[in-house]
Design a protein around this motif. Structure first.
Motif, short mmCIF file in Angstrom:
data_model
loop_
_atom_site.label_atom_id
_atom_site.label_comp_id
_atom_site.label_asym_id
_atom_site.label_seq_id
_atom_site.Cartn_x
_atom_site.Cartn_y
_atom_site.Cartn_z
N ALA A 186 -1.79 8.16 4.05
CA ALA A 186 -1.60 6.73 4.27
C ALA A 186 -0.49 6.48 5.28
O ALA A 186 -0.59 5.58 6.13
CB ALA A 186 -1.27 6.03 2.96
N ALA A 187 0.58 7.28 5.21
CA ALA A 187 1.70 7.09 6.12
C ALA A 187 1.27 7.26 7.57
O ALA A 187 1.77 6.57 8.47
CB ALA A 187 2.82 8.08 5.79
N GLU A 188 0.30 8.16 7.80
CA GLU A 188 -0.18 8.38 9.15
C GLU A 188 -0.79 7.12 9.75
O GLU A 188 -0.75 6.91 10.96
CB GLU A 188 -1.21 9.52 9.13
N LEU A 239 0.83 -1.20 0.00
CA LEU A 239 0.00 0.00 0.00
C LEU A 239 0.87 1.26 0.00
O LEU A 239 0.61 2.21 -0.76
CB LEU A 239 -0.91 0.00 1.22
N ALA A 240 1.90 1.25 0.84
CA ALA A 240 2.78 2.42 0.90
C ALA A 240 3.47 2.66 -0.44
O ALA A 240 3.59 3.81 -0.90
CB ALA A 240 3.81 2.22 2.01
N GLU A 241 3.90 1.60 -1.10
CA GLU A 241 4.57 1.75 -2.40
C GLU A 241 3.60 2.20 -3.48
O GLU A 241 3.95 3.00 -4.36
CB GLU A 241 5.23 0.42 -2.78
N ALA A 242 2.36 1.69 -3.42
CA ALA A 242 1.37 2.06 -4.44
C ALA A 242 1.00 3.53 -4.36
O ALA A 242 0.68 4.17 -5.39
CB ALA A 242 0.12 1.20 -4.28
N LEU A 243 1.06 4.11 -3.15
CA LEU A 243 0.67 5.51 -2.97
C LEU A 243 1.87 6.45 -3.01
O LEU A 243 1.72 7.66 -2.84
CB LEU A 243 -0.07 5.68 -1.64
N ALA A 244 3.07 5.90 -3.21
CA ALA A 244 4.28 6.73 -3.15
C ALA A 244 4.28 7.83 -4.21
O ALA A 244 4.86 8.90 -3.99
CB ALA A 244 5.51 5.85 -3.31
N HIS A 255 1.75 9.52 -5.24
CA HIS A 255 0.66 10.47 -4.99
C HIS A 255 0.91 11.12 -3.63
O HIS A 255 0.47 10.58 -2.60
CB HIS A 255 -0.69 9.77 -5.02
N PRO A 256 1.61 12.22 -3.60
CA PRO A 256 2.08 12.82 -2.33
C PRO A 256 0.98 13.01 -1.28
O PRO A 256 1.19 12.70 -0.11
CB PRO A 256 2.67 14.16 -2.78
N GLU A 257 -0.18 13.53 -1.70
CA GLU A 257 -1.22 13.81 -0.72
C GLU A 257 -1.74 12.50 -0.11
O GLU A 257 -1.87 12.37 1.11
CB GLU A 257 -2.37 14.58 -1.37
N ALA A 258 -2.03 11.54 -0.97
CA ALA A 258 -2.52 10.26 -0.48
C ALA A 258 -1.45 9.53 0.33
O ALA A 258 -1.75 8.88 1.35
CB ALA A 258 -2.98 9.38 -1.65
N ALA A 259 -0.20 9.68 -0.12
CA ALA A 259 0.89 9.00 0.59
C ALA A 259 1.05 9.54 2.00
O ALA A 259 1.31 8.80 2.95
CB ALA A 259 2.20 9.18 -0.19
N ALA A 279 4.56 -0.75 12.45
CA ALA A 279 5.31 -0.86 13.71
C ALA A 279 4.67 -1.87 14.64
O ALA A 279 5.37 -2.64 15.31
CB ALA A 279 5.39 0.52 14.38
N ALA A 280 3.33 -1.88 14.69
CA ALA A 280 2.64 -2.85 15.53
C ALA A 280 2.86 -4.27 15.03
O ALA A 280 3.04 -5.21 15.82
CB ALA A 280 1.15 -2.52 15.58
N ALA A 281 2.84 -4.45 13.71
CA ALA A 281 3.08 -5.77 13.14
C ALA A 281 4.49 -6.26 13.46
O ALA A 281 4.71 -7.42 13.79
CB ALA A 281 2.85 -5.75 11.63
N GLU A 282 5.46 -5.35 13.35
CA GLU A 282 6.83 -5.72 13.69
C GLU A 282 6.97 -6.04 15.17
O GLU A 282 7.73 -6.92 15.57
CB GLU A 282 7.78 -4.58 13.30
N GLY A 283 6.18 -5.32 16.00
CA GLY A 283 6.17 -5.64 17.43
C GLY A 283 5.61 -7.03 17.67
O GLY A 283 6.10 -7.78 18.53
N GLY A 284 4.57 -7.39 16.90
CA GLY A 284 4.02 -8.74 17.01
C GLY A 284 5.03 -9.80 16.61
O GLY A 284 5.13 -10.86 17.23
N ALA A 285 5.81 -9.50 15.57
CA ALA A 285 6.85 -10.43 15.15
C ALA A 285 7.90 -10.59 16.24
O ALA A 285 8.42 -11.68 16.48
CB ALA A 285 7.50 -9.93 13.85
N GLY A 286 8.23 -9.48 16.92
CA GLY A 286 9.18 -9.57 18.03
C GLY A 286 8.66 -10.40 19.17
O GLY A 286 9.41 -11.16 19.81
N LEU A 287 7.36 -10.29 19.45
CA LEU A 287 6.74 -11.11 20.50
C LEU A 287 6.85 -12.60 20.16
O LEU A 287 7.19 -13.43 21.01
CB LEU A 287 5.27 -10.71 20.64
#
Length: 518
Positions: free
Chosen positions: A186-188, A172-177, A179-183, A195-203
Motif C-alpha cells: 500500500a505504501a508504494e 488506508l495507511a493506518e488500517a494496513l499498518a 499487516h506488514p506485507e499489505a502495508a 504527495a500528489a494531493a499535498e502538491g495539489g493543496a500547494g497549488l
C-alpha cells in the motif's frame, strides 16, 4: 480709429495669420494640414512637438518623414480614404522617448476646392495616453478581481475534494499498518498519491495568494537583514555566469509583512530573472524607503506615504508592452510548456496586495526588468506579535470521550472527518447545516466541542454558528474549517475563532483541536 484700421491690407492679413497661429498653438490639440501630395503645409506647436520637431521643421515635408514608419503603417489607409473625400477618425500608438507607449485619437477632414476636388486634409488629434492608461488600469483591476473571486470559489470545492482524498489515503495507511506485507504494498501506492494531493493543496495555496485569500502572518521584519539572508540562498540557485548584488539606501528598514511569504516572493523574482539571463548578467536587489503621493500612489492603489521598497532588477531580455499587461495573471507564462506554471508573479502580486502594499514593474526589451515591491512600514520600536498568532501551546488535554459536534454540508468530507475524530476517541454528532447544529447545541449539554465548516447553505454559515455558540454557551470551544481562508475584519466577534484550513492531515486536526480546548 482702431489699430487694425491703420494697418494696410497685407499687414492686416499678416497680423490675422499670426493671431490664428497663436490660437492654434495654444489650444490643447494637434492641428495640421497636408495636401494631396501627402506633404505637410502646416502643423501647430503641439502637433510638431508630438513628433519631436517644430512647426517650421515639419512644413513642406512628407507625411512619412514627419510621423515615421511606425505611425505611417497605422494611418496610411486612413489618409488614402480622407484624400478620397471621406472624413475619417481613428486611434494610433507610437513609442515615447522613454520607451512607453503614447496614444492619440485623430480625425482627418477633407479640404474641398470650389470645384469639389479634394486638395488636402485638415488634421485634428488629441493625446489620449492618460485616458488609455486609466481605462487599461480599470479593466485590469476588474479582470484581476473577477479572477480572484473565481479562484476563491474553485479553491473551496477543490480543497473539499483534497480533504476527502488525503483523509482516505491516511486512513488506508493506518488500517494496513498492522499487516506488514499489505502495508508495504500500500505504501508504494499511497505515499505517491498523498504527495500528489499535498502538491495539489500547494497549488491551491498559490492561487489563493494571488486572489488575496491566503492567510498571512504579518510581523515586523528588518528588510535589509532578510534580503541579505535570502541573497545567500539565491546564490545557490543561480549559475556562475550571474552575479548577485545587494544594496540599501537606509541603515534600517522595518516592514510589516509575513517574512516567509516575502522570502518566497523574492525567490520567485530571482528565478524569473535567472531565466531571462541565459547568457549571464547581474541580479540586483536594492532596499530603500520610498515616499509616494498623488498620481503615483493612486496608480498603485495605495495611500500617500512612505513604504519600504525592495527593487529586484536584472539586465536580461526584458518584456514588451503586450507581455507587461498580462504578467500578473495566473497561468500566464512566456516559458516553454512544462517549464513554468505561470503562478509565480501572480503569487507575488496577490501576497503584496494582501499585505497592504503595491507592485510596480518597469521593463525594456534587450535592457532588463525591475520589479519593485512596496511594503507598509512598521514602527522601529514596536515588536508586533503575528496578527493571527495563537497563544503558546500548553500541555494538550486528551480528546478521548469528548462529544464533538461536526457540522459539514459535504457528506464525503463529513464522513472522512468523522472517521478521523473517531480514531482520536471522540464521540461524534453530525449536522448538515448551521441551523441543525444550533438546535442540537441548544438541547444537548454533553457537546464538548464544535467543529464546523464555514461555507454552508441555509442562512447560517460557520461564522454565524460560532457567534451563536458564543452567546448561548460561551464556554464551548469552536473550531472552523474552510476550503479557503476568508479575511476577517478586526474587531469582529468571531475574529479569534481557531481556523483549520482544508485539506488537513490528522496530525494538523489534533493540533488545532488541542489548542482549542486548552
Amino acid at each position: 480709429m482702431s489699430r487694425d484700421q491703420n494697418l494696410s491690407g497685407e499687414e492686416r492679413f499678416s497680423h490675422s495669420e499670426l493671431r490664428l497661429r497663436q490660437i492654434t498653438d495654444t489650444i490643447p490639440a494637434h492641428v495640421g494640414y497636408f495636401d494631396h501630395d501627402w506633404v505637410f503645409r502646416y502643423g501647430n506647436r503641439r502637433y510638431a512637438q508630438w513628433f519631436g520637431t517644430t512647426s517650421e521643421g515639419m512644413k513642406d515635408r512628407s507625411i512619412l518623414e514627419v510621423i515615421g514608419q511606425h505611425v505611417f503603417d497605422q494611418v496610411e489607409d486612413k489618409v488614402r480614404r480622407a484624400l478620397a473625400g471621406e472624413e475619417v477618425s481613428y486611434e494610433y500608438s507610437m513609442p515615447g522617448r522613454d520607451g512607453s507607449a503614447l496614444y492619440a485619437r485623430s480625425t482627418l477632414v477633407p479640404d474641398f476646392s470650389p470645384e469639389g476636388e479634394v486638395v488636402g486634409c485638415y488634421v485634428h488629434a488629441v493625446d489620449i495616453t492618460e485616458q488609455r492608461r486609466t481605462q487599461s488600469a480599470l479593466a485590469q483591476a476588474q479582470k484581476m478581481e473577477a479572477i480572484g473571486q473565481l479562484t476563491g470559489g474553485l479553491a473551496h470545492d477543490f480543497n473539499n475534494m483534497l480533504t476527502v482524498v488525503m483523509g482516505n489515503l491516511q486512513g488506508l495507511a493506518e488500517a494496513l499498518a498492522d499487516h506488514p506485507e499489505a502495508a508495504a504494498i500500500a505504501a508504494e501506492y499511497v505515499e505517491p498519491a498523498m504527495a500528489a494531493a499535498e502538491g495539489g493543496a500547494g497549488l491551491v495555496r498559490r492561487l489563493l495568494a494571488f486572489s488575496r485569500q491566503q492567510p498571512i502572518v504579518p510581523m515586523v521584519v528588518e528588510v535589509n537583514e532578510l534580503v541579505l539572508g535570502m541573497a545567500r540562498l539565491i546564490r545557490r540557485s543561480l549559475p556562475n555566469t550571474i552575479n548577485i548584488a545587494t544594496a540599501s539606501r537606509d541603515v534600517e528598514l522595518h516592514a510589516l509583512v509575513d517574512p516567509n511569504q516575502l522570502e518566497s516572493a523574492l525567490l520567485n523574482l530571482a528565478l524569473n530573472a535567472r531565466d531571462v539571463m541565459p547568457n549571464g548578467g547581474e541580479l540586483r536587489i536594492e532596499c530603500s524607503l520610498d515616499c509616494i503621493d498623488g498620481a503615483v500612489a493612486a496608480d498603485l492603489e495605495l495611500a500617500s506615504g512612505c513604504y519600504v521598497q525592495i527593487a529586484v532588477s536584472d539586465n536580461g531580455t526584458g518584456m514588451d508592452s503586450a507581455t507587461l499587461t498580462h504578467v500578473f495573471e495566473p497561468f500566464f507564462t512566456t516559458k516553454k510548456f512544462g517549464l513554468g506554471s505561470g503562478l509565480g508573479m501572480a503569487m507575488v502580486y496577490g501576497f503584496i496586495k494582501q499585505s497592504g502594499g503595491g507592485v510596480r514593474i518597469r521593463s525594456r526589451q534587450a535592457v532588463g526588468t525591475t520589479v519593485s515591491l512596496l511594503l507598509p512600514c512598521a514602527p522601529r520600536s514596536t515588536l508586533l506579535r503575528p496578527v493571527s498568532q495563537a497563544a503558546e501551546a500548553q500541555p494538550a488535554k486528551r480528546l478521548d470521550g469528548r462529544l464533538v459536534m461536526l457540522v459539514e454540508d459535504d457528506d464525503k468530507v463529513r464522513e472522512v472527518v468523522r472517521k478521523q475524530l473517531s480514531s482520536l476517541g471522540c464521540a461524534v454528532l453530525e449536522a448538515e447545516s448551521g441551523h441543525e447544529a444550533a438546535d442540537m447545541i441548544e438541547n444537548i449539554p454533553a457537546i464538548a466541542l464544535v467543529l464546523s465548516d464555514i461555507v454552508m447553505p441555509g442562512g447560517m454559515d460557520g461564522r454565524a454558528l460560532a457567534r451563536f455558540v458564543r452567546r448561548f454557551r460561551p464556554e464551548l470551544p469552536v473550531v472552523l474549517m474552510s476550503g479557503y481562508a476568508e479575511r476577517t475584519e478586526t474587531g469582529r466577534e468571531d475574529a479569534d475563532v481557531p481556523m483549520l484550513d482544508k485539506p488537513f492531515t490528522q496530525e494538523r486536526l489534533v493540533e488545532v483541536l488541542h489548542a482549542a480546548i486548552t
